[in-house]
Design an enzyme around this catalytic site. Structure first.
Site, PDB file in Angstrom:
ATOM      1  N   ASN A 128       1.384   4.162  -3.189  1.00  0.00           N
ATOM      2  CA  ASN A 128       1.132   5.602  -3.105  1.00  0.00           C
ATOM      3  C   ASN A 128       2.407   6.406  -3.302  1.00  0.00           C
ATOM      4  OD1 ASN A 128      -1.576   5.418  -2.873  1.00  0.00           O
ATOM      5  ND2 ASN A 128      -1.718   6.089  -0.752  1.00  0.00           N
ATOM      6  N   GLN A 171       0.732  14.261 -14.994  1.00  0.00           N
ATOM      7  CA  GLN A 171       0.196  15.607 -15.204  1.00  0.00           C
ATOM      8  C   GLN A 171       0.874  16.551 -14.227  1.00  0.00           C
ATOM      9  OE1 GLN A 171      -4.081  15.273 -14.803  1.00  0.00           O
ATOM     10  NE2 GLN A 171      -3.991  13.451 -16.098  1.00  0.00           N
ATOM     11  N   CYS A 213      -4.243  11.153   1.283  1.00  0.00           N
ATOM     12  CA  CYS A 213      -3.395   9.953   1.224  1.00  0.00           C
ATOM     13  C   CYS A 213      -1.942  10.223   0.869  1.00  0.00           C
ATOM     14  CB  CYS A 213      -4.001   8.959   0.249  1.00  0.00           C
ATOM     15  SG  CYS A 213      -5.596   8.352   0.828  1.00  0.00           S
ATOM     16  N   LYS A 259       0.839  -1.215   0.000  1.00  0.00           N
ATOM     17  CA  LYS A 259       0.000   0.000   0.000  1.00  0.00           C
ATOM     18  C   LYS A 259       0.875   1.266   0.000  1.00  0.00           C
ATOM     19  CE  LYS A 259      -3.216   2.902   0.248  1.00  0.00           C
ATOM     20  NZ  LYS A 259      -4.057   3.235  -0.873  1.00  0.00           N
TER      21      LYS A 259
HETATM   22  N1  LIG Z   1      -9.941   8.462   1.309  1.00  0.00           N
HETATM   23  C1  LIG Z   1      -9.360   7.662   0.415  1.00  0.00           C
HETATM   24  O1  LIG Z   1      -9.419   7.894  -0.783  1.00  0.00           O
HETATM   25  C2  LIG Z   1      -8.607   6.443   0.851  1.00  0.00           C
HETATM   26  C3  LIG Z   1      -8.259   5.468  -0.090  1.00  0.00           C
HETATM   27  C4  LIG Z   1      -7.541   4.342   0.340  1.00  0.00           C
HETATM   28  C5  LIG Z   1      -7.211   4.191   1.673  1.00  0.00           C
HETATM   29  N2  LIG Z   1      -7.568   5.150   2.565  1.00  0.00           N
HETATM   30  C6  LIG Z   1      -7.271   4.930   3.988  1.00  0.00           C
HETATM   31  O2  LIG Z   1      -8.486   4.475   4.611  1.00  0.00           O
HETATM   32  C7  LIG Z   1      -8.585   4.999   5.940  1.00  0.00           C
HETATM   33  C8  LIG Z   1      -9.878   5.785   6.096  1.00  0.00           C
HETATM   34  O3  LIG Z   1      -9.831   6.907   5.250  1.00  0.00           O
HETATM   35  P1  LIG Z   1     -11.123   7.828   4.998  1.00  0.00           P
HETATM   36  O4  LIG Z   1     -10.715   8.881   4.039  1.00  0.00           O
HETATM   37  O5  LIG Z   1     -12.293   6.969   4.669  1.00  0.00           O
HETATM   38  O6  LIG Z   1     -11.322   8.445   6.466  1.00  0.00           O
HETATM   39  P2  LIG Z   1     -12.475   9.394   7.003  1.00  0.00           P
HETATM   40  O7  LIG Z   1     -11.819  10.362   7.899  1.00  0.00           O
HETATM   41  O8  LIG Z   1     -13.304   9.890   5.855  1.00  0.00           O
HETATM   42  O9  LIG Z   1     -13.415   8.404   7.858  1.00  0.00           O
HETATM   43  C9  LIG Z   1     -13.006   7.777   9.024  1.00  0.00           C
HETATM   44  C10 LIG Z   1     -14.255   7.474   9.865  1.00  0.00           C
HETATM   45  O10 LIG Z   1     -13.885   6.687  10.994  1.00  0.00           O
HETATM   46  C11 LIG Z   1     -14.729   7.060  12.075  1.00  0.00           C
HETATM   47  N3  LIG Z   1     -14.156   6.600  13.344  1.00  0.00           N
HETATM   48  C12 LIG Z   1     -13.105   7.110  14.040  1.00  0.00           C
HETATM   49  N4  LIG Z   1     -12.902   6.395  15.170  1.00  0.00           N
HETATM   50  C13 LIG Z   1     -13.831   5.406  15.192  1.00  0.00           C
HETATM   51  C14 LIG Z   1     -14.122   4.344  16.092  1.00  0.00           C
HETATM   52  N5  LIG Z   1     -13.387   4.160  17.172  1.00  0.00           N
HETATM   53  N6  LIG Z   1     -15.146   3.522  15.804  1.00  0.00           N
HETATM   54  C15 LIG Z   1     -15.894   3.701  14.700  1.00  0.00           C
HETATM   55  N7  LIG Z   1     -15.660   4.698  13.792  1.00  0.00           N
HETATM   56  C16 LIG Z   1     -14.636   5.531  14.040  1.00  0.00           C
HETATM   57  C17 LIG Z   1     -14.810   8.569  11.933  1.00  0.00           C
HETATM   58  O11 LIG Z   1     -15.914   9.089  12.659  1.00  0.00           O
HETATM   59  C18 LIG Z   1     -14.945   8.718  10.424  1.00  0.00           C
HETATM   60  O12 LIG Z   1     -16.300   8.747  10.027  1.00  0.00           O
HETATM   61  C19 LIG Z   1      -7.299   5.806   6.161  1.00  0.00           C
HETATM   62  O13 LIG Z   1      -6.331   4.984   6.749  1.00  0.00           O
HETATM   63  C20 LIG Z   1      -6.869   6.163   4.755  1.00  0.00           C
HETATM   64  O14 LIG Z   1      -5.487   6.387   4.646  1.00  0.00           O
HETATM   65  C21 LIG Z   1      -8.275   6.262   2.210  1.00  0.00           C
HETATM   66  O1  LIG Z   2      -0.844  13.159 -12.875  1.00  0.00           O
HETATM   67  C1  LIG Z   2      -1.305  13.538 -11.793  1.00  0.00           C
HETATM   68  C2  LIG Z   2      -2.222  12.781 -11.027  1.00  0.00           C
HETATM   69  C3  LIG Z   2      -2.673  13.278  -9.805  1.00  0.00           C
HETATM   70  N1  LIG Z   2      -2.228  14.485  -9.357  1.00  0.00           N
HETATM   71  C4  LIG Z   2      -2.682  14.974  -8.033  1.00  0.00           C
HETATM   72  O2  LIG Z   2      -2.454  13.958  -7.077  1.00  0.00           O
HETATM   73  C5  LIG Z   2      -3.411  14.024  -6.031  1.00  0.00           C
HETATM   74  C6  LIG Z   2      -4.006  12.663  -5.754  1.00  0.00           C
HETATM   75  O3  LIG Z   2      -4.801  12.256  -6.843  1.00  0.00           O
HETATM   76  P1  LIG Z   2      -5.488  10.815  -6.921  1.00  0.00           P
HETATM   77  O4  LIG Z   2      -4.461   9.775  -6.777  1.00  0.00           O
HETATM   78  O5  LIG Z   2      -6.336  10.789  -8.111  1.00  0.00           O
HETATM   79  O6  LIG Z   2      -6.444  10.888  -5.644  1.00  0.00           O
HETATM   80  P2  LIG Z   2      -6.661  10.073  -4.298  1.00  0.00           P
HETATM   81  O7  LIG Z   2      -8.128   9.935  -4.157  1.00  0.00           O
HETATM   82  O8  LIG Z   2      -5.874  10.753  -3.228  1.00  0.00           O
HETATM   83  O9  LIG Z   2      -6.092   8.586  -4.533  1.00  0.00           O
HETATM   84  C7  LIG Z   2      -4.767   8.199  -4.164  1.00  0.00           C
HETATM   85  O10 LIG Z   2      -4.686   7.901  -2.782  1.00  0.00           O
HETATM   86  C8  LIG Z   2      -5.608   6.863  -2.349  1.00  0.00           C
HETATM   87  C9  LIG Z   2      -5.492   6.753  -0.841  1.00  0.00           C
HETATM   88  O11 LIG Z   2      -4.457   5.948  -0.418  1.00  0.00           O
HETATM   89  C10 LIG Z   2      -5.254   5.569  -3.074  1.00  0.00           C
HETATM   90  O12 LIG Z   2      -6.127   4.534  -2.640  1.00  0.00           O
HETATM   91  C11 LIG Z   2      -5.356   5.776  -4.575  1.00  0.00           C
HETATM   92  O13 LIG Z   2      -4.970   4.590  -5.256  1.00  0.00           O
HETATM   93  C12 LIG Z   2      -4.437   6.938  -4.972  1.00  0.00           C
HETATM   94  O14 LIG Z   2      -4.563   7.215  -6.363  1.00  0.00           O
HETATM   95  C13 LIG Z   2      -4.432  15.085  -6.471  1.00  0.00           C
HETATM   96  O15 LIG Z   2      -4.150  16.297  -5.798  1.00  0.00           O
HETATM   97  C14 LIG Z   2      -4.186  15.239  -7.959  1.00  0.00           C
HETATM   98  O16 LIG Z   2      -4.490  16.540  -8.433  1.00  0.00           O
HETATM   99  C15 LIG Z   2      -1.328  15.240 -10.103  1.00  0.00           C
HETATM  100  O17 LIG Z   2      -0.908  16.332  -9.696  1.00  0.00           O
HETATM  101  N2  LIG Z   2      -0.892  14.740 -11.311  1.00  0.00           N
END
Ligand SMILES: NC(=O)c1ccc[n+]([C@@H]2O[C@H](COP(=O)([O-])OP(=O)(O)OC[C@H]3O[C@@H](n4cnc5c(N)ncnc54)[C@H](O)[C@@H]3O)[C@@H](O)[C@H]2O)c1
Ligand SMILES: O=c1ccn([C@@H]2O[C@H](COP(=O)(O)OP(=O)(O)O[C@H]3O[C@H](CO)[C@@H](O)[C@H](O)[C@H]3O)[C@@H](O)[C@H]2O)c(=O)[nH]1
Length: 438
Positions: free
Chosen positions: A208, A251, A260, A204
């Site tokens: 990233n 880009q 993230c 993971k």
């Molecule tokens: N946002 C993304 O695009 C993304 C993608 C991949 C991985 N992740 C990872 O997934 C995880 C969650 O990210 P997110 O963006 O969904 O977070 P978020 O902040 O949107 O949501 C987290 C939720 O957890 C709840 N929470 C906190 N403590 C709790 C508890 N003790 N019991 C039950 N609920 C509780 C909060 O109230 C909140 O609603 C992070 O580790 C992040 O790095 C995020």
């Molecule tokens: O060519 C590019 C592509 C993206 N970005 C920027 O990079 C950031 C992240 O973009 P993107 O990766 O599309 O968004 P996230 O939703 O943050 O997703 C990333 O972070 C997540 C949380 O871990 C992962 O699960 C995904 O695979 C990973 O793409 C943004 O600010 C974009 O504007 C650029 O500047 N140039």
């Protein structure tokens, strides 16, 4: 299968809705009662395309419920997916307080065998820690197994990504638990990586960090292109045509943001520091990214200094870290506004997800004006700065829009516009590495 997803944020809610769509019985559990109330009523508390319909459909079918009674929700299911936040602490390490709190709740409520899955992005060693910690707290060690199953969805594409994952990583030391999680996802037809906890955790972070590296790399090349008259868009295309490199994530612009990349690159550096591994590339990914707003703002200041000695009025187009989300976490646009504020009389912001100052990081700053139309945003502007590539900004007719501005200057922080078209509208077009066109 009966699944409880603990944490109903971007990842938890999407995962819960998709698993319910696949036919599982899912409870979304969260300590935030207000959020649970909204979700239970079918109201999504954040912006994610396609998720609200999926949420409502599954609530109506009775396959998805939400609860703030986390202990009860834990007892009701066989699989617990943990999707709580793991934000950065000031020193860059991941803050695991939410995960620790979930661990305590599970320890206090576990009633029969559960597969406990960490979906949150957690530092290497965390799954092993959870297994050991629960092993000490739960009298019967056979009541649970811990599985690492990191999430790779992108905000703005979360539903598609969850339904169509490139890969499903399942890390653990219990074959039975791995088999259960394979069954949970079997309809998704994705490539499986079955491994141990540490490998899953590092897959993971490495993913990233690699994507962030591509962005910082192209941003460094863009600066070289800028000084040499080369065109970064053609460069990215030409470089990316090599399938070993690929065109995605090349880009250039004001840098990466979001919840993230910034935190995960920092956390990986911290882990490496802790175990005595010197990181050169990882640190440079960050420092290039940190420098990008200044690189762009230096161009803006040069241009503005030629036309005005007064404090500036700046229009900001887009505040979220990318389009199709309301997420402002670590948005480069916010860094740009913070850097501009001391030199400005007014900063006029337009973002489709923001209706008032209270939805910005500056709820009480009278210099911040949240606008609803492009005309309102550009009124009296010394310059406009494009930060986020929302569709609505693509279709701006700059021939007309220019009339509202005091000084027709446009800083394109995402290479959204064709320089010649903007220049033909009588606007000074500023960007990075757009060849001899800027
Ligand atoms: N946002 C993304 O695009 C993304 C993608 C991949 C991985 N992740 C990872 O997934 C995880 C969650 O990210 P997110 O963006 O969904 O977070 P978020 O902040 O949107 O949501 C987290 C939720 O957890 C709840 N929470 C906190 N403590 C709790 C508890 N003790 N019991 C039950 N609920 C509780 C909060 O109230 C909140 O609603 C992070 O580790 C992040 O790095 C995020
Ligand atoms: O060519 C590019 C592509 C993206 N970005 C920027 O990079 C950031 C992240 O973009 P993107 O990766 O599309 O968004 P996230 O939703 O943050 O997703 C990333 O972070 C997540 C949380 O871990 C992962 O699960 C995904 O695979 C990973 O793409 C943004 O600010 C974009 O504007 C650029 O500047 N140039």
């Amino acid at each position: 299968m009966k699944v409880t997803v603990i944490g109903s944020g971007y990842v938890g809610t999407t995962t819960a809705a998709v698993l319910a769509t696949l036919g599982h019985h899912v409870i979304g559990a969260d300590v935030d009662s207000a959020k649970v109330k909204k979700l239970s009523a079918g109201i999504l508390p954040f912006v994610e395309p396609g998720l609200d319909e999926m949420l409502k459909d599954n609530i109506l079918r009775g396959t998805l419920t939400f609860s703030d009674q986390v202990e009860e929700a834990i007892q009701a299911s066989d699989i617990l997916l943990i999707a709580v936040g793991t934000p950065s602490l000031d020193n860059g390490t991941a803050d695991l307080k939410y995960l620790r709190s979930v661990a305590d709740t599970i320890a206090a409520s576990i009633n029969d065998y559960k597969v406990i899955v960490i979906k949150s992005t957690v530092p290497i060693g965390t799954n092993r820690w959870l297994s050991d910690y629960l092993g000490e707290k739960v009298a019967d060690r056979t009541l649970f197994d811990v599985i690492s199953n990191p999430e790779f969805l992108r905000e703005g594409h979360a539903v598609y990504d969850t339904l169509n994952p490139d890969r499903t990583v399942i890390g653990g030391n219990s074959q039975d638990a791995i088999t259960i999680i394979k069954k949970l996802y079997h309809q998704l037809n994705s490539k499986l990586v079955i491994c141990d906890w540490e490998t899953a955790e590092l897959i993971k972070y490495a993913s990233n960090a690699y994507l962030a590296a591509k962005i910082s790399f192209i941003n460094e090349i863009a600066q070289i292109a800028d000084k040499t008259g080369a065109d970064i868009l053609q460069i990215a295309y030409g470089v990316g045509l090599d399938p070993r490199i690929g065109t995605e994530f090349l880009q250039s612009g004001i840098g990466y943001g979001g919840s993230c990349f910034p935190k995960d690159v920092k956390a990986l550096i911290s882990t490496a520091d802790l175990i005595g591994v010197e990181t050169h590339i990882l640190k440079e990914i960050e420092s290039v990214n940190e420098s990008m707003p200044n690189v762009y703002l230096a161009k803006l200041a040069d241009s503005l200094d030629k036309v005005t000695n007064e404090p500036w009025t700046i229009s900001i187009l887009g505040l979220t870290f990318k389009p199709e989300t309301d997420d402002q976490r670590e948005s480069p646009a916010i860094k740009i506004v913070n850097k501009l504020l001391p030199a400005c009389k007014e900063i006029r912001i337009l973002d489709p997800t923001i209706q008032s100052n209270t939805k910005t990081p500056w709820p009480n700053d009278s210099k911040i004006i949240v606008c609803q139309t492009i005309e309102e945003t550009l009124v009296g502007a010394d310059a406009a700065v494009l930060c986020t590539t929302w569709d609505t900004f693509t279709s701006i007719d700059w021939n007309e829009a220019k009339a509202y501005m005091k000084n027709p200057i446009l800083l394109d922080g995402r290479n959204l516009y064709e320089p010649n078209i903007i220049k033909a509208a009588g606007i000074t077009y500023l960007a990075l590495g757009r060849g001899n066109q800027t």
